[in-house]
Write a protein that holds these residues in place. Structure first.
Motif, PDB file in Angstrom:
ATOM      1  N   ALA A 168     -17.747   1.383 -32.181  1.00  0.00           N
ATOM      2  CA  ALA A 168     -19.017   0.787 -32.590  1.00  0.00           C
ATOM      3  C   ALA A 168     -18.813  -0.126 -33.798  1.00  0.00           C
ATOM      4  N   GLY A 169     -17.957   0.288 -34.729  1.00  0.00           N
ATOM      5  CA  GLY A 169     -17.673  -0.550 -35.901  1.00  0.00           C
ATOM      6  C   GLY A 169     -17.015  -1.861 -35.516  1.00  0.00           C
ATOM      7  N   PHE A 170     -16.030  -1.808 -34.614  1.00  0.00           N
ATOM      8  CA  PHE A 170     -15.391  -3.041 -34.150  1.00  0.00           C
ATOM      9  C   PHE A 170     -16.380  -3.940 -33.426  1.00  0.00           C
ATOM     10  N   ALA A 171     -17.263  -3.374 -32.639  1.00  0.00           N
ATOM     11  CA  ALA A 171     -18.252  -4.168 -31.922  1.00  0.00           C
ATOM     12  C   ALA A 171     -19.206  -4.840 -32.897  1.00  0.00           C
ATOM     13  N   LEU A 172     -19.689  -4.118 -33.894  1.00  0.00           N
ATOM     14  CA  LEU A 172     -20.574  -4.720 -34.889  1.00  0.00           C
ATOM     15  C   LEU A 172     -19.872  -5.801 -35.694  1.00  0.00           C
ATOM     16  N   TYR A 173     -18.624  -5.551 -36.065  1.00  0.00           N
ATOM     17  CA  TYR A 173     -17.859  -6.554 -36.798  1.00  0.00           C
ATOM     18  C   TYR A 173     -17.694  -7.828 -35.963  1.00  0.00           C
ATOM     19  N   GLY A 174     -17.368  -7.637 -34.685  1.00  0.00           N
ATOM     20  CA  GLY A 174     -17.195  -8.791 -33.804  1.00  0.00           C
ATOM     21  C   GLY A 174     -18.484  -9.574 -33.625  1.00  0.00           C
ATOM     22  N   LEU A 175     -19.616  -8.906 -33.574  1.00  0.00           N
ATOM     23  CA  LEU A 175     -20.897  -9.599 -33.400  1.00  0.00           C
ATOM     24  C   LEU A 175     -21.350 -10.304 -34.653  1.00  0.00           C
TER      25      LEU A 175
END
Length: 107
Positions: A96-103
């Motif tokens: 979830a952290g990687f997804a938020l960072y990517g967005l």
């Protein structure tokens, strides 16, 4: 049951869910004393004799909530599984952290 009545029923996994369904039917205008809750093993069956004209409405009240109750119990089971497995919880949090960072870092 009279000749112009039909039976509508739905299965629930707990007595609490069956009683909640009975309460919803009563709030919708069905007679409390005509709604029965029977137990067969681990399943609770809510049975309502009603007129043919009201059959679809009663079935919609029972069936729709039965699906919601089933989804809710499945969701709680999944949450218990995730909560009891720390490695899985940590992996999901990292994903979830990687997804938020990517967005948020895109321009």
């Amino acid at each position: 049951m009279a000749q112009d009545t039909v039976g509508v029923e739905a299965d629930f996994t707990s007595l609490e869910a069956a009683r909640a369904a009975k309460d919803r039917l009563v709030r919708a205008g069905f007679a409390r004393n005509s709604i029965d809750i029977d137990r067969e093993g681990d399943t609770f069956i809510v049975h309502l004799p009603t007129q043919e004209a009201n059959r679809q409405r009663a079935a919609r009240i029972l069936r729709g909530r039965a699906m919601i109750e089933s989804a809710k119990s499945t969701g709680w089971a999944a949450a218990d599984t995730v909560g009891s497995n720390r490695l899985l919880t940590l992996g999901l949090a990292a994903l979830a952290g990687f997804a938020l960072y990517g967005l948020t870092s895109r321009r």
